[in-house]
Write an enzyme that holds these catalytic residues in place. Structure first.
Site, PDB file in Angstrom:
ATOM      1  N   HIS A  56       0.924  -1.303  -0.263  1.00 21.89           N
ATOM      2  CA  HIS A  56       0.429  -0.546   0.297  1.00 21.89           C
ATOM      3  C   HIS A  56       0.363   1.439  -0.026  1.00 21.89           C
ATOM      4  CE1 HIS A  56      -4.155   1.947   1.812  1.00 21.89           C
ATOM      5  NE2 HIS A  56      -3.773   2.191   1.366  1.00 21.89           N
ATOM      6  N   HIS A  58       1.604   5.296  -2.423  1.00 23.70           N
ATOM      7  CA  HIS A  58       1.310   6.244  -3.035  1.00 23.70           C
ATOM      8  C   HIS A  58       2.545   7.401  -3.704  1.00 23.70           C
ATOM      9  CE1 HIS A  58      -3.004   6.316  -1.770  1.00 23.70           C
ATOM     10  NE2 HIS A  58      -2.160   5.832  -0.565  1.00 23.70           N
ATOM     11  N   PHE A  59       2.598   6.755  -5.139  1.00 22.38           N
ATOM     12  CA  PHE A  59       4.335   7.560  -5.128  1.00 22.38           C
ATOM     13  C   PHE A  59       3.514   8.553  -6.309  1.00 22.38           C
ATOM     14  CE2 PHE A  59       7.099   3.253  -5.070  1.00 22.38           C
ATOM     15  CZ  PHE A  59       7.380   3.546  -3.579  1.00 22.38           C
ATOM     16  N   ARG A  60       2.482   9.283  -5.977  1.00 22.75           N
ATOM     17  CA  ARG A  60       1.782  10.204  -6.444  1.00 22.75           C
ATOM     18  C   ARG A  60       1.988  10.599  -8.041  1.00 22.75           C
ATOM     19  NH1 ARG A  60      -1.292  10.910  -1.888  1.00 22.75           N
ATOM     20  NH2 ARG A  60       0.169  11.167  -0.193  1.00 22.75           N
ATOM     21  N   HIS A 227      -5.866  -0.561   5.711  1.00 17.14           N
ATOM     22  CA  HIS A 227      -5.361   0.381   7.225  1.00 17.14           C
ATOM     23  C   HIS A 227      -6.665   0.078   7.993  1.00 17.14           C
ATOM     24  CE1 HIS A 227      -7.520   2.579   4.462  1.00 17.14           C
ATOM     25  NE2 HIS A 227      -6.750   3.341   3.323  1.00 17.14           N
ATOM     26  N   ASP A 302       1.145   2.165   3.835  1.00 15.81           N
ATOM     27  CA  ASP A 302      -0.014   3.179   3.508  1.00 15.81           C
ATOM     28  C   ASP A 302       1.056   4.624   3.150  1.00 15.81           C
ATOM     29  OD1 ASP A 302      -2.039   4.784   2.525  1.00 15.81           O
ATOM     30  OD2 ASP A 302      -2.831   5.082   4.424  1.00 15.81           O
TER      31      ASP A 302
END
Length: 423
Positions: A56, A58-60, A227, A302
């Site tokens: 999980h 978030h590499f944006r 999560h 996350d």
């Protein structure tokens, strides 16, 4: 390359030996005292575990000021992570095949670790399939654009498919009701607005639909709850797992929901603002117990980087999310050293179970690509956000003394120094 003096974790056993990696990055041989005219790395009895999977992140993509595939993957290497699964709530959201494959192309070009992508589910695209998607992500609360299931009556049809769904379980109606009661004036208000009930009611909504599908359909969806942060939600999922016949449910928790709680909200400020929010101490304890008794399947970070200047804003303007891919391994190993979970518990939630759930081959076997996390369980040090490779050089755990660090990360046969070599 020869990794010398390894203690290899395999099938809940520790095997002593060497690992020979060939020029194609594959494990050529695992044996004691291998003799070879090649580069030799003496890892001095450190533990070699199947490559850690952070399921999980978030590499944006599209917001490169915050992170990109290069910086995110370098952060993964630093944190001992060999594989990551990136979420679809980008700007624009990944809800079409065209955007998915555009993002995948950039990922393959720039990432230094093995990164997979999830596809975003909407009320209009849910019947579609994307061959290269690792899973299908459902948001039960407003995300980006149309990446949000607003009409919960559609959940039954959405979930009635032979797919792996990852669900962000916060109930929109509970949150909207709380917004009428509370003003977002303090950090604890964020916790009140997105309270425990919002998670519990969202989980109940999913369970209600899964029970109907289990009774009436021959489909076999797999629901992965992202999560999970409350003891009550964990209990509800444990109970229904025993009842369902054809449907698989798995549970993910994060280090920040294990270690942090509401008592710290005003001290942590923006570094303690994330979704789901901080919970109670009892929830911290329940999540740890859930790892031990196998009600929790995986730990994921996350990883949600932001600009530091934004995280320092007041509660109304501070975005939710913290970086975590560089702290997931040491924080989990720290639980081992505190005697709260076993070493094999840690490997199960970081490596073994994520591999099973998401069909990722990270096994330490001859012929496989060498994706290995090498850890020093006894190494003590401080988490220092200045040493992060992520663009987000902050953490609620900055300055924490922990025991147990990744020291090397092997990605497809290439060895890199990890955070534990520097702290």
């Amino acid at each position: 390359m020869l990794l010398k003096n390894c203690r290899i974790i395999k099938d809940n056993k520790i095997i002593e030996g060497d690992i020979l990696i060939d020029e194609n990055g594959r494990i050529k041989k695992i044996a004691k005292d291998i003799k070879v005219d090649d580069e030799i790395i003496d890892i001095k009895n450190s533990l070699v575990i199947p490559g850690v999977i952070d399921a999980h992140v978030h590499f944006r993509w599209g917001e490169e000021k915050k992170e990109d595939f290069l910086s995110g993957s370098l952060a993964g290497i630093n944190g001992g992570v060999c594989f990551a699964i990136d979420m679809p709530n980008n700007k624009p959201p990944i809800t079409t095949k065209e955007l998915f494959y555009k993002k995948l192309e950039d990922c393959k070009k720039d990432s230094k670790i093995n990164v997979f992508l999830n596809f975003g589910v909407t009320e209009n695209n849910y019947l579609g399939t994307v061959e290269d998607a690792k899973a299908y992500k459902i948001f039960m609360v407003k995300s980006v654009g149309d990446l949000f299931i607003e009409d919960y009556s559609k959940l039954k049809d959405i979930l009635n498919q032979n797919k792996l769904f990852c669900i962000h379980a916060e109930h929109k109606d509970v949150i909207n009701e709380n917004l009428k009661k509370y003003q977002l004036n303090s950090w604890i208000d964020h916790c009140k607005i997105r309270d425990e009930k919002s998670e519990v009611e969202a989980v109940k909504e999913v369970i209600k639909n899964l029970k109907i599908i289990d009774r009436q359909s021959n489909k076999k969806p797999h629901v992965h709850f992202c999560h999970i942060s409350t003891k009550e939600a964990l209990y509800l999922i444990k109970k229904v797992r025993q009842e369902l016949k054809n449907i698989k449910i798995t549970v993910e928790v994060t280090p920040h929901h294990i270690y942090l709680n509401k008592d710290m909200a005003e001290e942590l400020k923006g570094f303690g603002k994330f979704n789901p929010p901080l919970r109670e101490k009892d929830d911290n304890i329940a999540l740890i117990k859930g790892i031990v008794n196998k009600d929790v399947d995986i730990i994921a970070s996350d990883h949600a980087p932001h600009l530091l200047e934004d995280k320092l804003k007041n509660v109304k303007n501070c975005p939710s999310g913290i970086p975590g891919i560089e702290t997931i391994v040491p924080l989990t190993l720290n639980l081992v050293n505190k005697g709260l979970i076993s070493l094999f518990d840690a490997i199960r939630v970081l490596s073994k179970n994520p591999a099973k759930i998401f069909n990722i081959n990270n096994k330490i076997e001859e012929g496989n690509l060498a994706n290995l996390t090498i850890i020093d369980l006894k190494k003590e040090g401080k988490i220092n956000a200045e040493l992060f490779k992520s663009k987000a050089k902050f953490s609620p755990f900055d300055g924490w003394e922990v025991k147990g660090f990744p020291i090397y990360t092997v990605i497809n046969g290439t060895l890199y120094e990890a955070y534990g070599c520097k702290c």
